[in-house]
Design a protein around this motif. Structure first.
Motif, PDB file in Angstrom:
ATOM      1  N   ASN A 126     114.102  23.394 -15.005  1.00  0.00           N
ATOM      2  CA  ASN A 126     113.497  24.354 -15.926  1.00  0.00           C
ATOM      3  C   ASN A 126     114.586  25.306 -16.451  1.00  0.00           C
ATOM      4  O   ASN A 126     114.608  26.496 -16.143  1.00  0.00           O
ATOM      5  CB  ASN A 126     112.366  25.118 -15.230  1.00  0.00           C
ATOM      6  CG  ASN A 126     111.524  25.901 -16.188  1.00  0.00           C
ATOM      7  OD1 ASN A 126     111.807  25.979 -17.377  1.00  0.00           O
ATOM      8  ND2 ASN A 126     110.464  26.500 -15.661  1.00  0.00           N
ATOM      9  N   ALA A 127     115.466  24.761 -17.263  1.00  0.00           N
ATOM     10  CA  ALA A 127     116.644  25.501 -17.727  1.00  0.00           C
ATOM     11  C   ALA A 127     116.293  26.743 -18.540  1.00  0.00           C
ATOM     12  O   ALA A 127     116.936  27.785 -18.397  1.00  0.00           O
ATOM     13  CB  ALA A 127     117.549  24.579 -18.541  1.00  0.00           C
ATOM     14  N   THR A 128     115.280  26.657 -19.374  1.00  0.00           N
ATOM     15  CA  THR A 128     114.906  27.807 -20.202  1.00  0.00           C
ATOM     16  C   THR A 128     114.482  28.981 -19.335  1.00  0.00           C
ATOM     17  O   THR A 128     114.962  30.105 -19.517  1.00  0.00           O
ATOM     18  CB  THR A 128     113.771  27.422 -21.176  1.00  0.00           C
ATOM     19  OG1 THR A 128     114.232  26.347 -21.995  1.00  0.00           O
ATOM     20  CG2 THR A 128     113.372  28.596 -22.047  1.00  0.00           C
ATOM     21  N   ALA A 129     113.590  28.725 -18.393  1.00  0.00           N
ATOM     22  CA  ALA A 129     113.133  29.802 -17.508  1.00  0.00           C
ATOM     23  C   ALA A 129     114.275  30.309 -16.636  1.00  0.00           C
ATOM     24  O   ALA A 129     114.381  31.515 -16.389  1.00  0.00           O
ATOM     25  CB  ALA A 129     111.977  29.316 -16.643  1.00  0.00           C
ATOM     26  N   ARG A 130     115.124  29.418 -16.175  1.00  0.00           N
ATOM     27  CA  ARG A 130     116.211  29.832 -15.289  1.00  0.00           C
ATOM     28  C   ARG A 130     117.176  30.789 -15.982  1.00  0.00           C
ATOM     29  O   ARG A 130     117.758  31.662 -15.325  1.00  0.00           O
ATOM     30  CB  ARG A 130     116.933  28.612 -14.735  1.00  0.00           C
ATOM     31  CG  ARG A 130     116.046  27.863 -13.724  1.00  0.00           C
ATOM     32  CD  ARG A 130     116.706  26.662 -13.145  1.00  0.00           C
ATOM     33  NE  ARG A 130     117.887  27.062 -12.402  1.00  0.00           N
ATOM     34  CZ  ARG A 130     118.820  26.207 -12.009  1.00  0.00           C
ATOM     35  NH1 ARG A 130     118.711  24.924 -12.264  1.00  0.00           N
ATOM     36  NH2 ARG A 130     119.862  26.638 -11.332  1.00  0.00           N
TER      37      ARG A 130
END
Length: 148
Positions: A126-130
Motif C-alpha cells: 500500500n505505497a500511497t498510504a505508506r
C-alpha cells in the motif's frame, strides 16, 4: 484548500459508511457477509470501553473518508492502547489531507482518555498510504504474524 470536517459516525450515515467501508474492503480484495456488515454497524454504536468507534470525513457535506478504531488493554502500561483498525479515503479525495485529518482526529480522541499509543497496520504494497504514514508517524519495525 477545501475544509475537511471530521465527526463521529451518526446513524444517518449508514449508507455512506457502507459505501466507504465496502470500497475499503474492495481495496483489500475482501468480501464480508451481510451479517458482518450489520454486526460492525451495531458495534459502532454500542456503549462500552472496548467497543469500536467510528469517524467520518466530510468535504462540502459529502462523505469522503472513514476510520474505525478501538481501545484495548496492554500489559506494558496503565493506559489503554488505541488501534486504528480501518482507514479509508475515497480515491477522488486522496492527496487532499483526508487520511491525515482522520488520523489526527483519532489521536485527539485517544488523548481525551489519556491514551498516547495510537497504532495501525497496512499492507506492505500500500505505497500511497505508506507515504502518508511515513510522514505522520514512526515505523516501528515490528512484523505482524497471525494464526488465521
Amino acid at each position: 484548500m477545501t475544509e475537511i470536517t471530521i465527526r463521529p459516525l451518526e446513524l444517518a450515515d449508514h449508507a455512506e459508511w457502507r459505501r466507504l467501508w465496502t470500497a475499503y474492503l474492495d481495496f483489500y480484495n475482501t468480501v464480508l457477509p451481510e451479517k458482518i456488515y450489520g454486526l460492525a454497524w451495531k458495534r459502532l454504536f454500542t456503549e462500552g470501553e472496548f467497543e469500536p468507534k467510528g469517524l467520518i470525513a466530510l468535504v462540502d457535506g459529502k462523505a469522503v473518508g472513514l476510520t474505525h478504531y478501538l481501545y484495548h488493554r496492554s500489559g506494558w502500561s496503565e493506559a489503554n492502547n488505541c488501534y486504528l483498525q480501518d482507514l479509508f479515503a475515497d480515491p477522488a479525495a486522496r492527496g487532499k489531507g483526508v487520511g491525515a485529518a482522520l488520523i489526527e482526529a483519532v489521536k485527539q480522541e485517544a488523548a481525551k482518555l489519556g491514551v498516547t499509543n495510537v497504532y495501525w497496520m497496512t499492507h506492505e504494497t500500500n505505497a500511497t498510504a505508506r507515504k502518508l504514514y511515513d510522514r505522520v508517524a514512526r515505523r516501528t519495525g515490528f512484523i505482524e504474524y497471525d494464526l488465521l
